[in-house]
Design a protein around this motif. Sequence first.
Motif, PDB file in Angstrom:
ATOM      1  N   VAL A 307       3.226  -4.203   2.626  1.00 24.91           N
ATOM      2  CA  VAL A 307       2.416  -5.221   3.300  1.00 24.91           C
ATOM      3  C   VAL A 307       3.237  -5.887   4.387  1.00 24.91           C
ATOM      4  O   VAL A 307       2.759  -6.135   5.494  1.00 24.91           O
ATOM      5  N   ARG A 308       4.516  -6.145   4.082  1.00 25.01           N
ATOM      6  CA  ARG A 308       5.379  -6.792   5.073  1.00 25.01           C
ATOM      7  C   ARG A 308       5.737  -5.851   6.217  1.00 25.01           C
ATOM      8  O   ARG A 308       5.738  -6.239   7.381  1.00 25.01           O
ATOM      9  N   THR A 309       6.049  -4.600   5.899  1.00 24.89           N
ATOM     10  CA  THR A 309       6.550  -3.687   6.925  1.00 24.89           C
ATOM     11  C   THR A 309       5.440  -3.005   7.718  1.00 24.89           C
ATOM     12  O   THR A 309       5.591  -2.777   8.926  1.00 24.89           O
ATOM     13  N   VAL A 310       4.322  -2.670   7.066  1.00 26.75           N
ATOM     14  CA  VAL A 310       3.253  -1.937   7.737  1.00 26.75           C
ATOM     15  C   VAL A 310       2.236  -2.889   8.363  1.00 26.75           C
ATOM     16  O   VAL A 310       1.804  -2.685   9.505  1.00 26.75           O
ATOM     17  N   CYS A 311       1.862  -3.918   7.637  1.00 27.06           N
ATOM     18  CA  CYS A 311       0.800  -4.807   8.109  1.00 27.06           C
ATOM     19  C   CYS A 311       1.308  -5.869   9.076  1.00 27.06           C
ATOM     20  O   CYS A 311       0.503  -6.476   9.795  1.00 27.06           O
TER      21      CYS A 311
END
Length: 329
Positions: A307-311
């Motif tokens: 969630v942190r890296t992709v979104c």
Amino acid sequence: MEVSTSRGGQDRPVEITALAVEQGAVSLAGRRGATHTAICSPEVHEELLEFSFRAWEVITPAQGAAPYVYATADLHLRFPSMTGVPVLLTIITPEDVSPRSTQGNYALAYPSRLLNGQRQTNIYFPSADAVRLAYRCGESGQFSGNPWVSIGRSAFNSVFVFFVGVLAASVDRGDRFGALIVTFLAVAGALWEIVQETSRFTIYDKTRRYIHGLVLGAQLSTLAVLSASVISISLTDSGRLLHFSSYLALAVAGVLGVTSCIGFFLHYQGFWQGFQCDHAGCARVFRIRRDRPECRYTGRVFCDEHVRTVCRGCAHESDLLGGTVSLSQ
């Protein structure tokens, strides 16, 4: 066109159930390797192609402890002459089978809907040149073979032993025959439970041995207090040993009852289901998937790291984390 599927140690072919293209009838050729089966049609070059198949062979052997059994459909599709042409793949399963992880190079995997007793999941791929999907699924909401039901029954049997022992202690030894018969019936029931659990252990014991071990331990504990009750009723003239075995059964019932309640609560929350992050290649397991943020645009459910890296940086990150749709975006 080429459909390549993992054989999963089985020797059954993929069954094509329907095939339609603009140019009419086409020929298919199968090619089987040590690890994959490929279905090829060199004549298909048109953009309109519809086919369906029953993917028996793409399903890996069942894993997990009943009822938390799951399997993964591992599938590759290649349409070299259709690069850039989008593909819609619809997975149809019984309504009580739900996805636990959907990985691959898809763009959208939403929505999943129930229709005529079946669950249909639409998955969109941006290009037909290379379609890759690993769809992990399993039963949901089922109590058949539920380990917490078995532990609950073991707790009930222990409570039953307590009451029978207390009543038997208040009568003479010659009047305990009825209690002895009833206790023997409870012993037979406990033995049958152990036979059933051992059968499940043999069939599904690929992962989560601790669940089966916990159930077998609970059933053996109940069998032990039942045996102690039988010995106390039939062999002793005093009620001291009978009282001891009865209150031991009550203690065992309390422990098993609490364990069963906790297991049921976690079952309801999805703790034992083994949901997995939908990011390709990520094996991180969710203990509770239903409460995790789901991307309403792609249908993916990520772990916190992805969630942190992709979104991060996506225009819809606030929608994902906030649970609302921003009209300004």
